[in-house]
Design a protein around this motif. Sequence first.
Motif: not given
Length: 112
Positions: A24-45
């Motif tokens: 679940v994305f944490d969009g409370s800050t720019e940093a947490s949003t970016q970290a979540g996106i990076v985490k998901v991107m690393k796991r996707l084909r």
Amino acid sequence: MKNLIVVTLITLCVGCSSIKDDFVFDGSTEASTQAGIVKVMKRLRPKDRLEFMTALMAIQFYDVKSASEVVDDPTMVNEMNYFIIGKKIDGLNYQQVIELAKTSPTKVEVIK
């Protein structure tokens, strides 16, 4: 050795599918949003990465009414605006982000 390869492949497949449903994305800050996106991107084909990135761009431009809004704000053109994206994807999982992007009046496509 074959068993190790099979177990590794199964683990990778399970890992890729679980990130879509469980994270679940944490969009409370720019940093947490970016970290979540990076985490998901690393796991996707690669194919799913492309779909995810276009979804994020559609979400970033969701509320844009005219081209001048984009031209007047360099953060809308030159980079992902994690502040805007974070406000919209906070509390959503991967699949919900994809569905939200589909409702965007802004359509994003990749030209090859």
